[in-house]
Design an enzyme around this catalytic site. Structure first.
Site, PDB file in Angstrom:
ATOM      1  N   THR A 122       0.818  -1.269  -0.052  1.00  0.00           N
ATOM      2  CA  THR A 122      -0.150   0.434  -0.174  1.00  0.00           C
ATOM      3  C   THR A 122       1.040   1.203  -0.174  1.00  0.00           C
ATOM      4  OG1 THR A 122      -1.830   0.978   1.428  1.00  0.00           O
ATOM      5  CG2 THR A 122      -0.125  -0.358   2.357  1.00  0.00           C
ATOM      6  N   ASP A 123       0.335   2.149  -0.413  1.00  0.00           N
ATOM      7  CA  ASP A 123       1.347   3.571  -0.627  1.00  0.00           C
ATOM      8  C   ASP A 123       0.865   4.166   1.181  1.00  0.00           C
ATOM      9  OD1 ASP A 123      -1.340   4.269  -0.318  1.00  0.00           O
ATOM     10  OD2 ASP A 123      -1.556   5.930  -1.663  1.00  0.00           O
ATOM     11  N   GLU A 124      -0.005   3.360   1.792  1.00  0.00           N
ATOM     12  CA  GLU A 124       0.774   4.004   3.431  1.00  0.00           C
ATOM     13  C   GLU A 124       1.390   3.376   3.949  1.00  0.00           C
ATOM     14  OE1 GLU A 124      -3.363   3.707   6.057  1.00  0.00           O
ATOM     15  OE2 GLU A 124      -4.030   3.332   4.023  1.00  0.00           O
ATOM     16  N   TYR A 149      -1.876  -0.639  11.357  1.00  0.00           N
ATOM     17  CA  TYR A 149      -1.879  -1.189   9.925  1.00  0.00           C
ATOM     18  C   TYR A 149      -1.257  -1.293   8.951  1.00  0.00           C
ATOM     19  CZ  TYR A 149      -2.844  -1.582   5.100  1.00  0.00           C
ATOM     20  OH  TYR A 149      -3.515  -1.933   3.363  1.00  0.00           O
ATOM     21  N   LYS A 153       2.251  -3.505   7.448  1.00  0.00           N
ATOM     22  CA  LYS A 153       2.171  -3.694   6.083  1.00  0.00           C
ATOM     23  C   LYS A 153       4.061  -3.082   5.683  1.00  0.00           C
ATOM     24  CE  LYS A 153      -0.387  -4.458   2.997  1.00  0.00           C
ATOM     25  NZ  LYS A 153      -0.269  -6.176   2.365  1.00  0.00           N
TER      26      LYS A 153
HETATM   27  P1  NAD Z   1      -9.528  -7.636   1.982  1.00  0.00           P
HETATM   28  O1  NAD Z   1      -9.880  -7.079   3.602  1.00  0.00           O
HETATM   29  O2  NAD Z   1     -11.247  -7.222   1.793  1.00  0.00           O
HETATM   30  O3  NAD Z   1      -9.202  -8.946   2.138  1.00  0.00           O
HETATM   31  C1  NAD Z   1      -8.251  -8.929   2.499  1.00  0.00           C
HETATM   32  C2  NAD Z   1      -8.627 -11.057   2.536  1.00  0.00           C
HETATM   33  O4  NAD Z   1      -7.872 -11.772   2.740  1.00  0.00           O
HETATM   34  C3  NAD Z   1      -9.740 -11.717   3.271  1.00  0.00           C
HETATM   35  O5  NAD Z   1     -10.479 -12.729   2.158  1.00  0.00           O
HETATM   36  C4  NAD Z   1      -9.503 -12.365   3.849  1.00  0.00           C
HETATM   37  O6  NAD Z   1     -10.344 -13.281   4.391  1.00  0.00           O
HETATM   38  C5  NAD Z   1      -8.780 -12.608   3.769  1.00  0.00           C
HETATM   39  N1  NAD Z   1      -7.461 -12.986   5.033  1.00  0.00           N
HETATM   40  C6  NAD Z   1      -7.164 -12.294   6.035  1.00  0.00           C
HETATM   41  N2  NAD Z   1      -6.147 -12.830   7.410  1.00  0.00           N
HETATM   42  C7  NAD Z   1      -5.806 -13.836   6.573  1.00  0.00           C
HETATM   43  C8  NAD Z   1      -4.745 -15.637   6.779  1.00  0.00           C
HETATM   44  N3  NAD Z   1      -4.340 -15.261   8.025  1.00  0.00           N
HETATM   45  N4  NAD Z   1      -5.179 -16.060   5.877  1.00  0.00           N
HETATM   46  C9  NAD Z   1      -5.528 -16.075   4.895  1.00  0.00           C
HETATM   47  N5  NAD Z   1      -6.349 -15.123   4.659  1.00  0.00           N
HETATM   48  C10 NAD Z   1      -6.501 -14.027   5.515  1.00  0.00           C
HETATM   49  O7  NAD Z   1      -8.487  -6.695   1.628  1.00  0.00           O
HETATM   50  P2  NAD Z   1      -7.993  -5.987  -0.098  1.00  0.00           P
HETATM   51  O8  NAD Z   1      -8.708  -4.511   0.967  1.00  0.00           O
HETATM   52  O9  NAD Z   1      -8.889  -6.944  -1.359  1.00  0.00           O
HETATM   53  O10 NAD Z   1      -7.003  -5.359  -0.016  1.00  0.00           O
HETATM   54  C11 NAD Z   1      -5.968  -7.076  -0.396  1.00  0.00           C
HETATM   55  C12 NAD Z   1      -5.044  -6.351  -0.205  1.00  0.00           C
HETATM   56  O11 NAD Z   1      -4.216  -4.810  -1.616  1.00  0.00           O
HETATM   57  C13 NAD Z   1      -4.212  -5.940   1.461  1.00  0.00           C
HETATM   58  O12 NAD Z   1      -2.983  -6.634   1.249  1.00  0.00           O
HETATM   59  C14 NAD Z   1      -3.508  -4.686   1.683  1.00  0.00           C
HETATM   60  O13 NAD Z   1      -3.218  -3.902   2.442  1.00  0.00           O
HETATM   61  C15 NAD Z   1      -3.684  -4.195  -0.109  1.00  0.00           C
HETATM   62  N6  NAD Z   1      -4.023  -2.629  -0.231  1.00  0.00           N
HETATM   63  C16 NAD Z   1      -5.118  -2.651  -0.212  1.00  0.00           C
HETATM   64  C17 NAD Z   1      -6.182  -1.835  -0.598  1.00  0.00           C
HETATM   65  C18 NAD Z   1      -6.947  -0.635  -0.690  1.00  0.00           C
HETATM   66  O14 NAD Z   1      -7.531   0.219  -1.487  1.00  0.00           O
HETATM   67  N7  NAD Z   1      -8.077  -1.952  -0.635  1.00  0.00           N
HETATM   68  C19 NAD Z   1      -4.828  -0.451  -1.177  1.00  0.00           C
HETATM   69  C20 NAD Z   1      -3.439  -0.849  -1.309  1.00  0.00           C
HETATM   70  C21 NAD Z   1      -3.035  -1.573  -0.875  1.00  0.00           C
HETATM   71  O1  DAU Z   2      -3.660   3.551   0.627  1.00  0.00           O
HETATM   72  C1  DAU Z   2      -4.660   2.357   0.674  1.00  0.00           C
HETATM   73  C2  DAU Z   2      -4.982   2.113   1.666  1.00  0.00           C
HETATM   74  O2  DAU Z   2      -6.172   2.424   1.519  1.00  0.00           O
HETATM   75  C3  DAU Z   2      -5.309   0.637   1.668  1.00  0.00           C
HETATM   76  O3  DAU Z   2      -4.161   0.381   2.199  1.00  0.00           O
HETATM   77  C4  DAU Z   2      -6.414  -0.335   2.626  1.00  0.00           C
HETATM   78  O4  DAU Z   2      -6.137  -1.819   3.382  1.00  0.00           O
HETATM   79  C5  DAU Z   2      -7.385   0.757   3.147  1.00  0.00           C
HETATM   80  O5  DAU Z   2      -8.438   0.406   3.439  1.00  0.00           O
HETATM   81  C6  DAU Z   2      -7.528   2.239   2.933  1.00  0.00           C
HETATM   82  O6  DAU Z   2      -6.653   2.379   3.769  1.00  0.00           O
HETATM   83  P1  DAU Z   2      -7.768   3.969   4.252  1.00  0.00           P
HETATM   84  O7  DAU Z   2      -7.262   4.519   4.743  1.00  0.00           O
HETATM   85  O8  DAU Z   2      -7.415   5.304   3.360  1.00  0.00           O
HETATM   86  O9  DAU Z   2      -9.103   3.687   3.657  1.00  0.00           O
HETATM   87  P2  DAU Z   2     -10.875   4.175   4.153  1.00  0.00           P
HETATM   88  O10 DAU Z   2     -12.230   3.582   2.847  1.00  0.00           O
HETATM   89  O11 DAU Z   2     -10.848   3.589   5.376  1.00  0.00           O
HETATM   90  O12 DAU Z   2     -10.498   5.798   4.559  1.00  0.00           O
HETATM   91  C7  DAU Z   2     -10.613   6.160   3.500  1.00  0.00           C
HETATM   92  C8  DAU Z   2     -10.985   8.141   4.013  1.00  0.00           C
HETATM   93  O13 DAU Z   2     -11.536   8.385   4.201  1.00  0.00           O
HETATM   94  C9  DAU Z   2      -9.797   8.041   5.262  1.00  0.00           C
HETATM   95  O14 DAU Z   2      -9.745   9.553   4.530  1.00  0.00           O
HETATM   96  C10 DAU Z   2     -10.459   8.150   6.268  1.00  0.00           C
HETATM   97  C11 DAU Z   2     -11.722   8.544   5.672  1.00  0.00           C
HETATM   98  N1  DAU Z   2     -13.448   7.377   6.527  1.00  0.00           N
HETATM   99  C12 DAU Z   2     -13.254   6.580   6.008  1.00  0.00           C
HETATM  100  C13 DAU Z   2     -14.817   5.921   6.832  1.00  0.00           C
HETATM  101  C14 DAU Z   2     -14.626   3.672   6.994  1.00  0.00           C
HETATM  102  C15 DAU Z   2     -14.372   8.509   6.729  1.00  0.00           C
HETATM  103  O15 DAU Z   2     -14.708   9.764   6.572  1.00  0.00           O
HETATM  104  N2  DAU Z   2     -15.517   8.047   6.746  1.00  0.00           N
HETATM  105  C16 DAU Z   2     -15.593   6.864   7.203  1.00  0.00           C
HETATM  106  O16 DAU Z   2     -16.810   6.487   7.720  1.00  0.00           O
END
Ligand code: NAD
Ligand code: DAU
Length: 336
Positions: A122-124, A149, A153
């Protein structure tokens, strides 16, 4: 090619499996997923019958199961993680266990069975940028994670680099922006906003709402991973971004309200997230130069399509909100 996709029942993983089986129909995929609260097999209903797809319900921390499955594959694509920042603030233990220890177990398997390893990060991990600045994260930006988190990562990324350097494993890391699109669990910002509006509930906006994320349509992300697998240089890192330029959360909410024809009185400013990162922005020029990557899905069009998807698939997110989605594994695969 045989791919071991971890976390394939989550948001990005399930979109990736669908994308991959469509674009590489000759390949086989094993979806290795623990099915935590975030894992939802209803995401993959249409894939279940595909002869090139198989589910293994297991934990990536389980060394023995990982090795049994990994010894017969060519590559690992590691999506499995605890992914929600707010949950990591309440309790970080599962984040360290899955994101750090789980990655280490997978890396051991990659080392011992000589597998290519693609780590979805992630970019985080880069921390937070100032509002109004022109700065963007790139592959040289120093790590500065600020939530449990992102710290977990970042630790997993360091482990991947350590295995590349010390053990010579073939791995690539990608650090991507905030994904949006179909099948995103309604605890994340965009699906919370859409589903709350559809339910007539207020939209919780944290703090002043002036936080900025870069939004990447999930299909662009899947294509970027494909390019990374097929054209990426082993040992490298690629930053993957989307098409938005500094759109803040309040602006996102207003766009969704407009699409659904609702008023701004549905917005509720709530207590801010502790340690909330102000702004993320990505410079994806390396991915463009070396992989030919460019996002193709613009935010306004695909935000509207995403809203439409949630309107058309109310049962999908209502099953999550009611908890019914948790029964799907037992009805399809028998009791645990
Ligand atoms: P998600 O939370 O929707 O899905 C995570 C999946 O991993 C689920 O299916 C869960 O059951 C599985 N999992 C969790 N713990 C596990 C374990 N111990 N063993 C096997 N499976 C397990 O996540 P997502 O949003 O699809 O993100 C996927 C990946 O991309 C993550 O690594 C996250 O850090 C990264 N990422 C997500 C975002 C985003 O915006 N969603 C952005 C940047 C990076
Ligand atoms: O940047 C990549 C990341 O993006 C991933 O690594 C994470 O897995 C993914 O969850 C996401 O993280 P964020 O914290 O950026 O996403 P989230 O959807 O939780 O929040 C997006 C923005 O919205 C953040 O500034 C917090 C705000 N927010 C979030 C929620 C859930 C609100 O204002 N209200 C809300 O209810």
């Amino acid at each position: 090619m045989k791919l071991l996709v971890t976390g394939g029942a989550g948001f990005i993983g399930s979109n990736f499996i669908r994308y991959w089986l469509h674009t590489h129909p000759q390949d086989e995929i094993i979806n290795f997923d623990k099915i935590t609260y975030a894992g939802n097999l209803e995401n993959l209903k249409d894939i279940e019958g595909n002869k090139n797809y198989k589910l293994v319900r297991a934990d990536i921390v389980n060394h023995d199961v990982v090795r049994t499955v990994a010894k017969d594959v060519d590559v690992i694509v590691n999506f499995a993680a605890e992914s929600h920042v707010d949950r990591s603030i309440l309790d970080s233990s599962e984040f360290v266990r899955t994101n750090v220890l789980g990655t280490q177990v997978l890396l051991e398997a990659a080392k011992d069975f000589d597998l290519r390893f693609y780590h979805i990060s992630t970019d985080e991990v880069f921390g937070s940028l100032a509002l109004g600045s022109k700065e963007r994260f790139n592959e040289q930006t120093p790590y500065d994670p600020r939530s449990p988190y992102s710290a977990s990562k970042a630790a997993s990324d360091h482990l991947v680099r350590a295995y590349i350097h010390t053990h010579g494993i073939d791995a690539i890391i990608s650090n991507c922006a905030n994904n949006f699109g179909p099948y995103q669990f309604p605890e994340k910002f965009i699906p919370v906003t859409i589903t709350n509006i559809l339910e007539g509930k207020k939209i919780p906006v944290y703090g002043d709402g002036l936080y900025v994320r870069e939004w990447l349509y999930v299909e662009d992300h899947c294509r970027a991973i494909d390019l990374m697998i097929n054209k990426g240089t082993l040992g490298e890192t690629y930053c993957i971004g989307g098409m938005t330029q500094d759109v803040n959360n309040l602006e996102v909410v207003k766009k969704i309200l407009k699409i659904l024809g609702k008023g701004e009185d549905m917005i509720e400013f709530v207590k801010d997230r502790p340690g909330h990162d102000r702004r993320y922005a990505i410079d994806w020029s390396k991915a463009k130069r070396e992989l030919g990557y460019e996002p193709q899905h613009d935010f306004d069009t695909y935000l509207a399509k995403t809203v439409q998807w949630y309107q058309d698939n109310q049962e999908w997110w209502q099953h999550i909100k009611s908890g019914e989605y948790k029964n799907y594994y037992a009805t399809q695969y028998g009791n645990e």
